[in-house]
Design a protein around this motif. Structure first.
Motif, short mmCIF file in Angstrom:
data_model
loop_
_atom_site.label_atom_id
_atom_site.label_comp_id
_atom_site.label_asym_id
_atom_site.label_seq_id
_atom_site.Cartn_x
_atom_site.Cartn_y
_atom_site.Cartn_z
N GLU A 346 -102.56 -14.46 17.54
CA GLU A 346 -102.24 -13.26 17.86
C GLU A 346 -100.76 -13.13 18.64
O GLU A 346 -100.05 -12.25 18.25
CB GLU A 346 -103.27 -12.42 18.75
N GLU A 347 -100.73 -13.92 19.41
CA GLU A 347 -99.27 -13.90 20.26
C GLU A 347 -98.14 -14.13 18.89
O GLU A 347 -96.95 -13.69 19.21
CB GLU A 347 -99.28 -15.03 21.27
N VAL A 348 -98.33 -15.30 18.10
CA VAL A 348 -97.43 -15.50 17.21
C VAL A 348 -97.12 -14.40 16.32
O VAL A 348 -95.96 -14.00 16.10
CB VAL A 348 -97.77 -16.59 16.30
N VAL A 349 -98.24 -13.69 15.79
CA VAL A 349 -98.05 -12.36 14.93
C VAL A 349 -97.24 -11.44 15.76
O VAL A 349 -96.22 -10.55 15.21
CB VAL A 349 -99.16 -11.91 14.47
N GLU A 350 -97.60 -11.25 17.02
CA GLU A 350 -97.01 -10.19 17.96
C GLU A 350 -95.28 -10.39 17.93
O GLU A 350 -94.67 -9.50 18.09
CB GLU A 350 -97.68 -9.91 19.06
N HIS A 351 -95.12 -11.93 18.42
CA HIS A 351 -93.65 -11.95 18.24
C HIS A 351 -93.04 -11.55 16.92
O HIS A 351 -91.68 -10.97 16.92
CB HIS A 351 -93.77 -13.66 18.20
N TYR A 352 -93.62 -12.02 15.98
CA TYR A 352 -92.81 -11.59 14.42
C TYR A 352 -92.91 -10.00 14.34
O TYR A 352 -91.82 -9.25 13.59
CB TYR A 352 -93.25 -12.30 13.33
N ASN A 353 -93.85 -9.31 14.92
CA ASN A 353 -93.95 -7.85 14.83
C ASN A 353 -92.94 -7.43 15.72
O ASN A 353 -92.37 -6.07 15.13
CB ASN A 353 -95.35 -7.37 15.18
N SER A 354 -92.75 -7.57 17.03
CA SER A 354 -91.91 -6.82 17.92
C SER A 354 -91.22 -7.52 18.81
O SER A 354 -90.33 -7.08 19.45
CB SER A 354 -93.15 -5.80 18.69
N GLY A 355 -91.22 -8.96 18.68
CA GLY A 355 -90.42 -9.58 19.85
C GLY A 355 -89.37 -10.46 19.26
O GLY A 355 -88.78 -11.41 20.15
N ILE A 356 -88.92 -10.39 17.91
CA ILE A 356 -87.57 -11.21 17.73
C ILE A 356 -86.50 -10.88 18.61
O ILE A 356 -86.26 -9.64 18.43
CB ILE A 356 -87.47 -11.05 16.38
N GLN A 357 -85.86 -12.03 19.12
CA GLN A 357 -84.59 -11.76 19.78
C GLN A 357 -83.41 -12.12 19.05
O GLN A 357 -83.35 -12.59 18.21
CB GLN A 357 -84.80 -12.82 20.98
N ASN A 358 -82.21 -11.20 19.41
CA ASN A 358 -81.12 -11.06 18.86
C ASN A 358 -80.22 -12.37 19.07
O ASN A 358 -79.01 -12.16 19.59
CB ASN A 358 -80.27 -9.75 18.92
N HIS A 359 -80.70 -13.61 18.72
CA HIS A 359 -79.98 -14.99 18.85
C HIS A 359 -78.85 -14.96 17.89
O HIS A 359 -78.97 -14.39 16.80
CB HIS A 359 -80.59 -15.97 18.84
N PRO A 360 -77.63 -15.26 18.56
CA PRO A 360 -76.27 -15.51 17.60
C PRO A 360 -76.56 -16.11 16.39
O PRO A 360 -75.97 -15.86 15.08
CB PRO A 360 -75.32 -16.38 18.38
N THR A 361 -77.71 -17.18 16.31
CA THR A 361 -77.84 -17.83 14.86
C THR A 361 -79.22 -17.33 14.25
O THR A 361 -79.89 -18.15 13.52
CB THR A 361 -77.94 -19.36 15.07
N LEU A 362 -79.80 -16.29 14.78
CA LEU A 362 -80.79 -15.89 14.01
C LEU A 362 -81.02 -15.89 12.64
O LEU A 362 -79.76 -15.48 11.93
CB LEU A 362 -81.24 -14.24 14.64
N SER A 363 -81.91 -16.42 11.93
CA SER A 363 -81.98 -16.32 10.63
C SER A 363 -81.84 -15.23 10.03
O SER A 363 -82.45 -14.11 10.40
CB SER A 363 -83.30 -17.01 10.03
N PRO A 364 -80.97 -15.02 8.56
CA PRO A 364 -80.84 -13.69 8.16
C PRO A 364 -82.16 -13.12 7.61
O PRO A 364 -82.42 -11.81 7.64
CB PRO A 364 -80.14 -14.21 6.65
#
Length: 411
Positions: A346-364
């Motif tokens: 559930e925590e993993v899904v929530e990360h992809y739902n609302s928690g992705i951070q704007n890292h300089p190398t974030l995957s496109p």
């Protein structure tokens, strides 16, 4: 106990923990610096009475009877669904029944750690999806590993063929020897590993069956272990039962609940179409990346303590990037991510739902059209459905199959 110095620092004693520099990208510091300490540990080595139980006829590791959909690409699918061309088995180390049997014994042998307490299986437990339910695994002296234990399931289908979260090992054959030499994990030198193997009477016959002679060396140990690991393949889950009856992975499965089918649709659908595009990184029927290269999934806005592949490869684009593991049996492999930060799916899904951070190398794939982190805006119903689908990837046979289990029995 005698003190030792490591990489110009110290002194360290038997109770101290030295975190391997290569975990964060410094030059690897292997156990050759700890030879004096090994002689001390030999005197306090744990001795456990055990017997090796192997079948008269070896288990079948060599013949992989994959379902037809594993080796057939689905028409109209932009990403590959088959595992064709992804197998990283080298030509000089095909899986054999006797080779993988030897690898199984080596994998579970605690004698191959400095004090006789840790084996490969200590951190890669069969009933935990060949992972560990601890955030960080315990080494032979109780020290903690730098990262969470990655599942070994479907490792052979990681197309790039590199191993560890930061991909510092170029091959599986290279990787399997490194934990032996890690000062935290098993605390040995390769010379000591060979000596321990040679001292146990059952190994000579196993090496002869596997390689044609009883000679014991590091290359043969590596090849046998790699054969065993590559043999761990999952294709008998509830998902597979449904997939066998369906022409495509995207169609509704007759054996799924409405919730599971909703979760599956979200998994495969692209983000513009209301899905999560999870299949973009967990590709093929092995649910493991078929595309080369590590990825940054936006866990942090900046990398400080762990640079990931950026500490191994000189290009800054690799900072904060990590290897993508298989989702097969993901229900059993908690906690999640390279640092074990998420306790539940559930925590993993929530990360992809609302928690992705704007890292300089974030995957496109995790950026919107403006270059910002995507926000899926899934409903509670949809998030629960995704979790339900992920649990359909659980293959009970992997957790219970005898050929992958501990062959030693305590007396």
């Amino acid at each position: 106990m005698a003190a030792v110095n490591i990489n110009g620092t110290g002194p360290y004693f038997a109770g101290d923990v030295y975190v391997l520099g290569s975990a964060f990208g410094d030059s690897p510091v292997y156990i050759n610096k700890l030879v004096p300490l090994l002689s001390e540990l030999e005197s306090v080595r744990v001795s456990v009475s055990k017997t090796l139980e192997l079948p008269d006829t070896p288990f079948d590791y060599a013949n992989l009877s994959l379902p037809s959909y594993f080796v057939t690409n689905t028409r109209g699918q932009n990403l590959p669904t088959s595992i064709n061309g992804t197998d990283n088995t080298p030509a000089d180390n095909p899986i054999t029944n006797d080779g993988a049997t030897l690898g199984r014994v080596l994998f579970y042998d605690t004698e191959l750690s400095a004090n006789g307490t840790i084996s490969c299986a200590s951190c890669h437990q069969q009933d935990k999806g060949f992972s560990d339910d601890a955030v960080l695994s315990a080494g032979f002296l109780g020290g903690k590993t730098a990262r969470h234990s990655m599942t070994l399931i479907n490792a052979r289908f990681y197309q790039r063929g590199r191993f560890f979260w930061d991909e510092r090992a170029a091959t599986l054959e290279e990787q399997v020897l490194m934990p032996f030499q890690d000062p935290v994990e098993m605390g040995m030198t390769l010379e000591h590993v060979i000596s321990r193997v040679s001292a146990q009477p059952f190994y000579a016959a196993l090496f002869e069956k596997a390689f044609g002679s009883p000679d014991i060396n590091a290359d043969r140990i590596a090849k046998a272990l790699a054969q065993f690991v590559r043999s761990i393949v999952s294709y008998a889950s509830k998902y597979d039962a449904g997939r066998a009856l369906s022409p495509t992975p995207g169609a509704n499965f007759s054996n799924f609940t409405a919730q599971e089918n909703l979760g599956k649709n979200l998994f495969f659908q692209t983000i513009p179409n209301g899905g999560g595009a999870c299949f973009g990184c967990h590709t093929t029927e092995a649910f493991i990346s078929a595309n080369p290269g590590t990825q940054n999934n936006g866990l942090d806005a900046v990398s400080i303590t762990d640079l990931g592949a950026g500490a191994i490869f000189s290009n800054s684009i690799f900072v904060g990037r990590f290897k993508t593991s298989s989702l097969r049996n993901v229900e059993l492999t908690a906690p999640y991510m390279h640092d074990g930060r998420f306790a539940t799916l559930e925590e993993v899904v929530e990360h992809y739902n609302s928690g992705i951070q704007n890292h300089p190398t974030l995957s496109p794939a995790l950026q919107d059209n403006n270059g910002n982190p995507v926000r899926l805006n899934l409903t509670e119903t949809e998030k629960a459905a995704l979790v339900a689908f992920l649990k359909t990837l659980t293959d009970p046979s992997v957790a219970t199959e005898e050929k992958w289990s501990n062959p030693f029995r305590a007396l």
